[in-house]
Scaffold this motif. Sequence first.
Motif, PDB file in Angstrom:
ATOM      1  N   THR A 132       5.020  11.815 -12.979  1.00 52.80           N
ATOM      2  CA  THR A 132       4.866  12.569 -11.729  1.00 52.80           C
ATOM      3  C   THR A 132       3.531  12.264 -11.059  1.00 52.80           C
ATOM      4  OG1 THR A 132       4.000  14.435 -12.990  1.00 52.80           O
ATOM      5  CG2 THR A 132       6.347  14.492 -12.412  1.00 52.80           C
ATOM      6  N   ASN A 133       2.664  11.599 -11.796  1.00 52.98           N
ATOM      7  CA  ASN A 133       1.360  11.269 -11.223  1.00 52.98           C
ATOM      8  C   ASN A 133       1.153   9.757 -11.123  1.00 52.98           C
ATOM      9  OD1 ASN A 133      -1.174  11.926 -10.156  1.00 52.98           O
ATOM     10  ND2 ASN A 133      -2.159  11.594 -12.145  1.00 52.98           N
ATOM     11  N   MET A 134       2.233   8.985 -11.210  1.00 53.33           N
ATOM     12  CA  MET A 134       2.102   7.529 -11.139  1.00 53.33           C
ATOM     13  C   MET A 134       1.579   7.111  -9.765  1.00 53.33           C
ATOM     14  SD  MET A 134       5.049   4.613 -11.477  1.00 53.33           S
ATOM     15  CE  MET A 134       5.653   4.733  -9.822  1.00 53.33           C
ATOM     16  N   HIS A 135       0.633   6.182  -9.745  1.00 48.81           N
ATOM     17  CA  HIS A 135       0.103   5.695  -8.471  1.00 48.81           C
ATOM     18  C   HIS A 135      -0.457   4.290  -8.651  1.00 48.81           C
ATOM     19  CE1 HIS A 135      -4.030   6.556  -9.840  1.00 48.81           C
ATOM     20  NE2 HIS A 135      -3.462   7.578 -10.446  1.00 48.81           N
ATOM     21  N   GLY A 136      -0.980   3.746  -7.575  1.00 46.63           N
ATOM     22  CA  GLY A 136      -1.418   2.353  -7.559  1.00 46.63           C
ATOM     23  C   GLY A 136      -2.406   1.979  -8.653  1.00 46.63           C
ATOM     24  N   ASP A 137      -3.194   2.928  -9.101  1.00 45.07           N
ATOM     25  CA  ASP A 137      -4.191   2.610 -10.118  1.00 45.07           C
ATOM     26  C   ASP A 137      -3.758   2.987 -11.530  1.00 45.07           C
ATOM     27  OD1 ASP A 137      -5.971   1.497  -8.341  1.00 45.07           O
ATOM     28  OD2 ASP A 137      -6.828   3.448  -7.817  1.00 45.07           O
ATOM     29  N   SER A 138      -2.541   3.501 -11.676  1.00 46.40           N
ATOM     30  CA  SER A 138      -2.070   3.822 -13.028  1.00 46.40           C
ATOM     31  C   SER A 138      -2.036   2.537 -13.843  1.00 46.40           C
ATOM     32  CB  SER A 138      -0.651   4.405 -12.982  1.00 46.40           C
ATOM     33  OG  SER A 138      -0.622   5.570 -12.192  1.00 46.40           O
ATOM     34  N   GLN A 139      -2.556   2.590 -15.046  1.00 49.23           N
ATOM     35  CA  GLN A 139      -2.611   1.382 -15.858  1.00 49.23           C
ATOM     36  C   GLN A 139      -1.208   0.952 -16.285  1.00 49.23           C
ATOM     37  OE1 GLN A 139      -4.142   1.348 -19.932  1.00 49.23           O
ATOM     38  NE2 GLN A 139      -2.980  -0.567 -19.878  1.00 49.23           N
ATOM     39  N   TYR A 140      -0.891  -0.282 -16.025  1.00 53.20           N
ATOM     40  CA  TYR A 140       0.416  -0.810 -16.432  1.00 53.20           C
ATOM     41  C   TYR A 140       0.224  -1.998 -17.369  1.00 53.20           C
ATOM     42  CZ  TYR A 140      -0.554  -4.186 -12.675  1.00 53.20           C
ATOM     43  OH  TYR A 140      -1.130  -5.150 -11.881  1.00 53.20           O
ATOM     44  N   TYR A 141       1.324  -2.450 -17.984  1.00 53.24           N
ATOM     45  CA  TYR A 141       1.274  -3.618 -18.859  1.00 53.24           C
ATOM     46  C   TYR A 141       1.566  -4.909 -18.086  1.00 53.24           C
ATOM     47  CZ  TYR A 141       1.306  -0.908 -23.257  1.00 53.24           C
ATOM     48  OH  TYR A 141       1.001  -0.095 -24.307  1.00 53.24           O
ATOM     49  N   ILE A 142       2.680  -4.838 -17.332  1.00 51.47           N
ATOM     50  CA  ILE A 142       3.146  -6.045 -16.654  1.00 51.47           C
ATOM     51  C   ILE A 142       3.583  -5.679 -15.244  1.00 51.47           C
ATOM     52  CG2 ILE A 142       4.946  -7.833 -16.609  1.00 51.47           C
ATOM     53  CD1 ILE A 142       5.102  -7.586 -19.677  1.00 51.47           C
ATOM     54  N   MET A 143       3.220  -6.504 -14.296  1.00 47.30           N
ATOM     55  CA  MET A 143       3.777  -6.372 -12.945  1.00 47.30           C
ATOM     56  C   MET A 143       4.506  -7.668 -12.650  1.00 47.30           C
ATOM     57  SD  MET A 143       1.806  -5.462  -9.431  1.00 47.30           S
ATOM     58  CE  MET A 143       2.015  -6.668  -8.131  1.00 47.30           C
ATOM     59  N   PHE A 144       5.726  -7.547 -12.163  1.00 51.81           N
ATOM     60  CA  PHE A 144       6.535  -8.759 -11.967  1.00 51.81           C
ATOM     61  C   PHE A 144       7.470  -8.612 -10.777  1.00 51.81           C
ATOM     62  CE2 PHE A 144      10.725 -10.824 -12.943  1.00 51.81           C
ATOM     63  CZ  PHE A 144      10.334 -12.108 -12.616  1.00 51.81           C
ATOM     64  N   GLY A 145       7.516  -9.618  -9.942  1.00 55.22           N
ATOM     65  CA  GLY A 145       8.486  -9.660  -8.857  1.00 55.22           C
ATOM     66  C   GLY A 145       7.890 -10.153  -7.554  1.00 55.22           C
ATOM     67  N   PRO A 146       8.753 -10.268  -6.537  1.00 55.51           N
ATOM     68  CA  PRO A 146       8.335 -10.874  -5.272  1.00 55.51           C
ATOM     69  C   PRO A 146       7.441  -9.968  -4.438  1.00 55.51           C
ATOM     70  CG  PRO A 146      10.605 -10.110  -5.113  1.00 55.51           C
ATOM     71  CD  PRO A 146      10.190  -9.915  -6.536  1.00 55.51           C
ATOM     72  N   ASP A 147       6.592 -10.607  -3.656  1.00 58.24           N
ATOM     73  CA  ASP A 147       5.686  -9.910  -2.756  1.00 58.24           C
ATOM     74  C   ASP A 147       5.599 -10.746  -1.486  1.00 58.24           C
ATOM     75  OD1 ASP A 147       3.878  -8.091  -1.810  1.00 58.24           O
ATOM     76  OD2 ASP A 147       2.161  -8.903  -2.912  1.00 58.24           O
ATOM     77  N   ILE A 148       5.860 -10.096  -0.358  1.00 62.36           N
ATOM     78  CA  ILE A 148       5.864 -10.832   0.904  1.00 62.36           C
ATOM     79  C   ILE A 148       4.946 -10.127   1.892  1.00 62.36           C
ATOM     80  CG2 ILE A 148       7.287 -11.457   2.920  1.00 62.36           C
ATOM     81  CD1 ILE A 148       9.612 -11.923   1.056  1.00 62.36           C
ATOM     82  N   CYS A 149       4.090 -10.894   2.553  1.00 65.99           N
ATOM     83  CA  CYS A 149       3.339 -10.326   3.668  1.00 65.99           C
ATOM     84  C   CYS A 149       3.038 -11.434   4.661  1.00 65.99           C
ATOM     85  CB  CYS A 149       2.066  -9.635   3.204  1.00 65.99           C
ATOM     86  SG  CYS A 149       1.603  -8.328   4.350  1.00 65.99           S
ATOM     87  N   GLY A 150       3.639 -11.334   5.830  1.00 65.06           N
ATOM     88  CA  GLY A 150       3.448 -12.353   6.861  1.00 65.06           C
ATOM     89  C   GLY A 150       3.973 -13.696   6.409  1.00 65.06           C
ATOM     90  N   TYR A 151       3.354 -14.753   6.930  1.00 63.96           N
ATOM     91  CA  TYR A 151       3.816 -16.091   6.569  1.00 63.96           C
ATOM     92  C   TYR A 151       3.092 -16.618   5.344  1.00 63.96           C
ATOM     93  CZ  TYR A 151       6.078 -16.127  11.083  1.00 63.96           C
ATOM     94  OH  TYR A 151       6.883 -15.824  12.127  1.00 63.96           O
ATOM     95  N   SER A 152       1.913 -16.044   5.064  1.00 65.20           N
ATOM     96  CA  SER A 152       1.076 -16.645   4.035  1.00 65.20           C
ATOM     97  C   SER A 152       1.410 -16.151   2.628  1.00 65.20           C
ATOM     98  CB  SER A 152      -0.396 -16.393   4.342  1.00 65.20           C
ATOM     99  OG  SER A 152      -0.601 -15.024   4.602  1.00 65.20           O
TER     100      SER A 152
END
Length: 420
Positions: free
Chosen positions: A121-141
């Motif tokens: 219930t308190n998960m957020h961007g800085d919560s420590q994780y083990y693995i992050m995996f998958g696509p990420d798109i922003c603009g053309y670059s």
Amino acid sequence: MRNFVLLIFSVVLLTCFVEATVYFKEQFLDGDAWKSRWVNSEHKSDYGQLKLTSGNFYGDAETDKGLQTSQDARFYATSARFEPFSNEGKSLVIQFTVKHEQKIDCGGGYIKLFPADLDQTNMHGDSQYYIMFGPDICGYSTKKVHVIFNYKGKNHLIKKDIKCKDDELTHLYTLILNPDQTYEVKIDNEKVESGSLEEDWDLLPPKKIKDPEAKKPEDWDDRAKIADETDTKPEDWDKPENIPDPDAKKPEDWDEDMDGEWEPPMIPNPEYKGEWKPKQIDNPNYKGVWVHPEIDNPEYSADTQIYKYDNIGVLGLDLWQVKSGTIFDNFLITDDVKTAEEFGNETWGVTKGPEKKMKEEQDEKKRKEEEEKNKEQDTAVEEDDDDDDDDEEEEEGEEETTEEADSEGEDDESHPKDEL
Ligand SMILES: *[C@@H]1O[C@H](CO)[C@@H](O)[C@H](O)[C@H]1NC(C)=O
């Protein structure tokens, strides 16, 4: 021969008895029940809503249902828990499908794998994780597949660039992490990258370092070429860079009183040779490039368990999207590569064809509607044109462009007039 039969027999036995373990599987096939399995974070009050849908086009209206981001410019944070496990001595396979049917401009399409002690219930961007995996798109670059490993409390990005899919169809993403410290990334059940953890991430300090004791000898000559000292500048080398144009003539109506003394314009001198430099010759004292000797790094110690994570227990979506509409589905975490491949075949593999077909039909329909609309507009324009001049008939397909060109031409002409 007997040994051979025995061998075959045991191989068959082995294949039958190596049971794959599936730690987590989520296909969203039971209506609203997913809401009891997925926990939304309350860390922020304005996280975007995720809804269950198969989207605007799909291979199967039911099985293609997945979690879709439904509000623009929002953070999303939700996660699901499973029986905690360690991947020690086994492969770890993480797999899921992503469909950016909204023509994504900027947004994450990745998952995070967390230790079981995560407070969901308190998960957020800085919560420590083990693995992050998958696509990420922003603009053309930015169009890449993230593979981030947490090692001893620090996140490490892969050093290789793995391109992700950026179309609107569903794609299957798979990460395989092996106990021999190798990995593989697959998209649509095909390998797109592989290698070793030690080489493709900066997890450990380097094995070798430059010997701090070693120094390049003062008299080390590493100039391959030197100026030929016997070479001298030819007497006639120096010429002015620009000269008066010999072909220029004073205009007949030149008035010295009014215009001053006439001078021909300057032009580049064809005989100008630039700055003189002596010829380069091989340096007789050249010793080659000095190579800094290396020694074993005292800071380095091998770690055969970089790949190992204990107490893996939560899979989460923790991401930001500008234009929403991404659908996540067919999550699988297992210790068996073949099981994952099969699961990919049975889910994405089965529906990708019909999905593409439906999308193409929709696109075709839209194209036809556009065409109809343009035709109506063109007919209207044509009728206008007919009033003015009905001599020239344009070829059909070109009408629109011609029309644009015409009106631009008019603009250009009217512009200077306006200024006068
Ligand atoms: C998955 O499908 C591909 C393509 O049809 C096939 O080559 C492969 O053997 C299948 N894999 C499994 C494990 O069934």
